[in-house]
Design an enzyme around this catalytic site. Sequence first.
Site, PDB file in Angstrom:
ATOM      1  N   LYS A   1      49.047  53.950  25.514  1.00  0.00           N
ATOM      2  CA  LYS A   1      49.531  53.150  24.385  1.00  0.00           C
ATOM      3  C   LYS A   1      48.378  52.265  23.910  1.00  0.00           C
ATOM      4  CE  LYS A   1      50.925  49.286  23.334  1.00  0.00           C
ATOM      5  NZ  LYS A   1      50.380  49.058  21.995  1.00  0.00           N
TER       6      LYS A   1
ATOM      7  N   GLY B   1      43.565  44.145  28.815  1.00  0.00           N
ATOM      8  CA  GLY B   1      43.961  43.250  27.732  1.00  0.00           C
ATOM      9  C   GLY B   1      43.826  41.809  28.184  1.00  0.00           C
ATOM     10  N   SER B   2      44.559  40.936  27.525  1.00  0.00           N
ATOM     11  CA  SER B   2      44.422  39.512  27.819  1.00  0.00           C
ATOM     12  C   SER B   2      45.083  39.157  29.148  1.00  0.00           C
ATOM     13  CB  SER B   2      45.070  38.707  26.691  1.00  0.00           C
ATOM     14  OG  SER B   2      46.436  39.051  26.616  1.00  0.00           O
ATOM     15  N   THR B   3      44.630  38.067  29.719  1.00  0.00           N
ATOM     16  CA  THR B   3      45.226  37.594  30.980  1.00  0.00           C
ATOM     17  C   THR B   3      46.694  37.240  30.755  1.00  0.00           C
ATOM     18  OG1 THR B   3      43.106  36.870  31.817  1.00  0.00           O
ATOM     19  CG2 THR B   3      45.031  35.778  32.742  1.00  0.00           C
ATOM     20  N   GLU B   4      46.990  36.685  29.587  1.00  0.00           N
ATOM     21  CA  GLU B   4      48.383  36.293  29.284  1.00  0.00           C
ATOM     22  C   GLU B   4      49.322  37.508  29.390  1.00  0.00           C
ATOM     23  OE1 GLU B   4      48.682  34.957  25.267  1.00  0.00           O
ATOM     24  OE2 GLU B   4      50.873  34.840  25.378  1.00  0.00           O
ATOM     25  N   ILE B   5      48.950  38.614  28.723  1.00  0.00           N
ATOM     26  CA  ILE B   5      49.818  39.809  28.762  1.00  0.00           C
ATOM     27  C   ILE B   5      49.722  40.484  30.134  1.00  0.00           C
ATOM     28  CG2 ILE B   5      50.358  42.036  27.652  1.00  0.00           C
ATOM     29  CD1 ILE B   5      50.894  39.694  25.795  1.00  0.00           C
ATOM     30  N   GLY B   6      48.551  40.424  30.756  1.00  0.00           N
ATOM     31  CA  GLY B   6      48.394  41.000  32.096  1.00  0.00           C
ATOM     32  C   GLY B   6      49.386  40.403  33.083  1.00  0.00           C
TER      33      GLY B   6
ATOM     34  N   GLU C   1      42.760  44.778  33.982  1.00  0.00           N
ATOM     35  CA  GLU C   1      41.414  44.372  33.546  1.00  0.00           C
ATOM     36  C   GLU C   1      41.635  43.343  32.451  1.00  0.00           C
ATOM     37  OE1 GLU C   1      38.654  45.204  34.832  1.00  0.00           O
ATOM     38  OE2 GLU C   1      39.048  47.041  35.932  1.00  0.00           O
TER      39      GLU C   1
ATOM     40  N   CYS D   1      35.100  41.453  26.652  1.00  0.00           N
ATOM     41  CA  CYS D   1      35.648  40.658  27.767  1.00  0.00           C
ATOM     42  C   CYS D   1      34.573  40.083  28.664  1.00  0.00           C
ATOM     43  CB  CYS D   1      36.580  41.538  28.587  1.00  0.00           C
ATOM     44  SG  CYS D   1      35.803  43.098  29.041  1.00  0.00           S
TER      45      CYS D   1
ATOM     46  N   GLU E   1      39.085  31.640  26.564  1.00  0.00           N
ATOM     47  CA  GLU E   1      38.430  32.830  26.011  1.00  0.00           C
ATOM     48  C   GLU E   1      38.580  32.813  24.491  1.00  0.00           C
ATOM     49  OE1 GLU E   1      40.228  36.730  26.610  1.00  0.00           O
ATOM     50  OE2 GLU E   1      38.291  37.474  27.267  1.00  0.00           O
TER      51      GLU E   1
HETATM   52  P1  NAD Z   1      46.380  41.986  24.327  1.00  0.00           P
HETATM   53  O1  NAD Z   1      46.635  41.504  25.703  1.00  0.00           O
HETATM   54  O2  NAD Z   1      46.917  41.219  23.195  1.00  0.00           O
HETATM   55  O3  NAD Z   1      46.910  43.484  24.154  1.00  0.00           O
HETATM   56  C1  NAD Z   1      46.499  44.512  25.019  1.00  0.00           C
HETATM   57  C2  NAD Z   1      47.515  45.647  24.968  1.00  0.00           C
HETATM   58  O4  NAD Z   1      48.748  45.185  25.508  1.00  0.00           O
HETATM   59  C3  NAD Z   1      47.826  46.148  23.563  1.00  0.00           C
HETATM   60  O5  NAD Z   1      47.969  47.557  23.584  1.00  0.00           O
HETATM   61  C4  NAD Z   1      49.153  45.488  23.262  1.00  0.00           C
HETATM   62  O6  NAD Z   1      49.917  46.196  22.300  1.00  0.00           O
HETATM   63  C5  NAD Z   1      49.815  45.520  24.635  1.00  0.00           C
HETATM   64  N1  NAD Z   1      50.900  44.554  24.829  1.00  0.00           N
HETATM   65  C6  NAD Z   1      51.092  43.383  24.202  1.00  0.00           C
HETATM   66  N2  NAD Z   1      52.209  42.782  24.661  1.00  0.00           N
HETATM   67  C7  NAD Z   1      52.726  43.580  25.622  1.00  0.00           C
HETATM   68  C8  NAD Z   1      53.866  43.500  26.479  1.00  0.00           C
HETATM   69  N3  NAD Z   1      54.692  42.473  26.448  1.00  0.00           N
HETATM   70  N4  NAD Z   1      54.096  44.511  27.356  1.00  0.00           N
HETATM   71  C9  NAD Z   1      53.244  45.571  27.417  1.00  0.00           C
HETATM   72  N5  NAD Z   1      52.156  45.702  26.619  1.00  0.00           N
HETATM   73  C10 NAD Z   1      51.896  44.711  25.732  1.00  0.00           C
HETATM   74  O7  NAD Z   1      44.766  42.135  24.225  1.00  0.00           O
HETATM   75  P2  NAD Z   1      43.896  42.461  22.944  1.00  0.00           P
HETATM   76  O8  NAD Z   1      43.947  41.295  22.030  1.00  0.00           O
HETATM   77  O9  NAD Z   1      44.187  43.809  22.417  1.00  0.00           O
HETATM   78  O10 NAD Z   1      42.428  42.550  23.624  1.00  0.00           O
HETATM   79  C11 NAD Z   1      41.672  41.438  23.915  1.00  0.00           C
HETATM   80  C12 NAD Z   1      41.816  41.026  25.363  1.00  0.00           C
HETATM   81  O11 NAD Z   1      41.502  42.112  26.220  1.00  0.00           O
HETATM   82  C13 NAD Z   1      40.839  39.924  25.748  1.00  0.00           C
HETATM   83  O12 NAD Z   1      41.508  38.972  26.528  1.00  0.00           O
HETATM   84  C14 NAD Z   1      39.797  40.651  26.565  1.00  0.00           C
HETATM   85  O13 NAD Z   1      39.098  39.843  27.472  1.00  0.00           O
HETATM   86  C15 NAD Z   1      40.604  41.681  27.237  1.00  0.00           C
HETATM   87  N6  NAD Z   1      39.745  42.790  27.681  1.00  0.00           N
HETATM   88  C16 NAD Z   1      39.478  42.928  29.008  1.00  0.00           C
HETATM   89  C17 NAD Z   1      38.617  43.937  29.432  1.00  0.00           C
HETATM   90  C18 NAD Z   1      38.283  44.133  30.886  1.00  0.00           C
HETATM   91  O14 NAD Z   1      37.801  45.210  31.231  1.00  0.00           O
HETATM   92  N7  NAD Z   1      38.529  43.173  31.743  1.00  0.00           N
HETATM   93  C19 NAD Z   1      38.057  44.808  28.494  1.00  0.00           C
HETATM   94  C20 NAD Z   1      38.368  44.627  27.146  1.00  0.00           C
HETATM   95  C21 NAD Z   1      39.222  43.625  26.753  1.00  0.00           C
END
Ligand code: NAD
Length: 505
Positions: A185, A238-243, A260, A294, A395
């Site tokens: 996704k 993705g973000s730590t918040e969503i992680g 990640e 990131c 961040e």
């Molecule tokens: P995001 O967390 O907003 O979204 C990431 C993914 O999660 C998207 O596909 C989004 O649609 C999905 N998502 C959102 N809400 C969700 C939920 N409730 N349940 C399941 N999935 C959900 O991140 P972003 O804005 O797309 O990317 C930027 C972030 O990603 C930054 O914080 C960056 O540091 C991080 N990032 C980390 C790495 C790493 O390897 N550590 C690499 C690239 C980006």
Amino acid sequence: MSTETKVQEFAQFINGEWKPGCGGATFDVLNPADGEVVAKASKATAEDVNMAVQSAKETFESGVWSKKSQKERTQIMLSFAGKIKEHAQELIYLEGISTGATVRKIGGADIMQLILCLQQTANMSLKYEMTEHLPVMETFGPNRTQLVREPLGVVAAITPFNFPLVLAMWKIAPAIAMGNSIIVKPASDTPLGTLKLAELAIEAGLPKGVFNVITGLGSEVGEALVKHPDIRKVAFTGSTEIGKKIMEQSASTVKKVTLELGGKAAAIVLPDADFELTIPGVLLGVFFHAGQVCEASTRVLVHESIYEPVIEQLAAMTEKIKLGHPLDPSTGMGPVISEKQMNKVLDYIESGKDEGARLVCGGKRAEGPGLDNGYYIEPTIFADVTNDMRIAQEEIFGPVLCVMKYKEIDEAINIANDTNYGLSAGIWSRDVTTANEIATKLEAGTVWVNEWHVFRNDAPFGGYKESGLGRELGMQVFNEYTELKSIITSLTTENKQRQALGLIF
Ligand code: NAD
């Protein structure tokens, strides 16, 4: 490459076919360079998720991929890498019109990474021990024991907007190498290249249903995937918040997760640093892909003896970065992904000013021919930043560099580690022995010495602290995509050799 675009329609890619979402709804994909709609993608629902999981599960259980030999899977993965090479221009175009990434980034980094990741992961998988034999053990009767690795089943991959193809491939390659089926996704801002990738995989001979792409909102589709009982693992970037949410949502079905997440890397510049390397290296570290990386070096800690000259040279060299349309090969920095992201970054810039940081260059939305309708931000440098400021702790995910001064190296190490994140860090120095000693004291999954943004497919990547859980890349990644079973076989037919019987008889 022409910057003219016409709106294209994209369905989801499930079981080897283009399938519109069950509800028939779509969402717009915009070009961050001008805010124009470039594509419409299917807005999936929970019903689409159920359908995709069901077909991926049937494919997995059929054995058409999961029971193939490691060698057969490797051959198809190598042919998939070949297809990517063949269709590189199309992938570059789809990503170039929808992600804000420059053609220099997509062509010069992403496509190469994709191909190498597939090839090297496939080749590494041939060396991964799927079965290990332990020495015969006599306790409780002689037995021989095999440790057997098995694929997990259906894996869900949820990816962010900044490196849609590469970060999907970091999950697809190990997942399929181990025989799993996968549903990706992508972020709703950037689904186009990932959809094309799924089509190329089929052309390369990957059986239908092994690699599927479902598009839609994270809060709907992402959550439905994470909670689905037939998904055995979630690989999230993705973000730590969503992680954190993903971890919570996975709890009810005790899913395996790899996370990640965000970062707030510090680069420490020692007094003996070679300016010729350090100045462009620091700027690449922070401004590559408009700071939406990131592991970017967003905090730079500079020794007091060279503090002002470093700032001066950083500012002077920043002027050489050309902002422009992502499809123009002369562009060094494109827009950030969306208006929302642009406003968030501009708010951080205001907070830096309010908290007393010294604005050295940039500091506002970029203007000029071709930039006005896009989400461009001037590369921005703040000096005299202290680590308690919001711009140093949170961040930003935009082109903003925070420069800080230190006196003693222990002070620099403390500042570098004084963050909830721990994805990456770096040291710039002519003395690599000292730099390597400092590296051992930094709480980060990757530490670069006189380098930044360099990845190897055989070196694991991931975060300490709130930057993540588990690792991607490297041989270890296969552990994340397999179950481990111990098969213990008795080597005796004599009950008198089975001491355990004495426990009850
Ligand atoms: P995001 O967390 O907003 O979204 C990431 C993914 O999660 C998207 O596909 C989004 O649609 C999905 N998502 C959102 N809400 C969700 C939920 N409730 N349940 C399941 N999935 C959900 O991140 P972003 O804005 O797309 O990317 C930027 C972030 O990603 C930054 O914080 C960056 O540091 C991080 N990032 C980390 C790495 C790493 O390897 N550590 C690499 C690239 C980006």
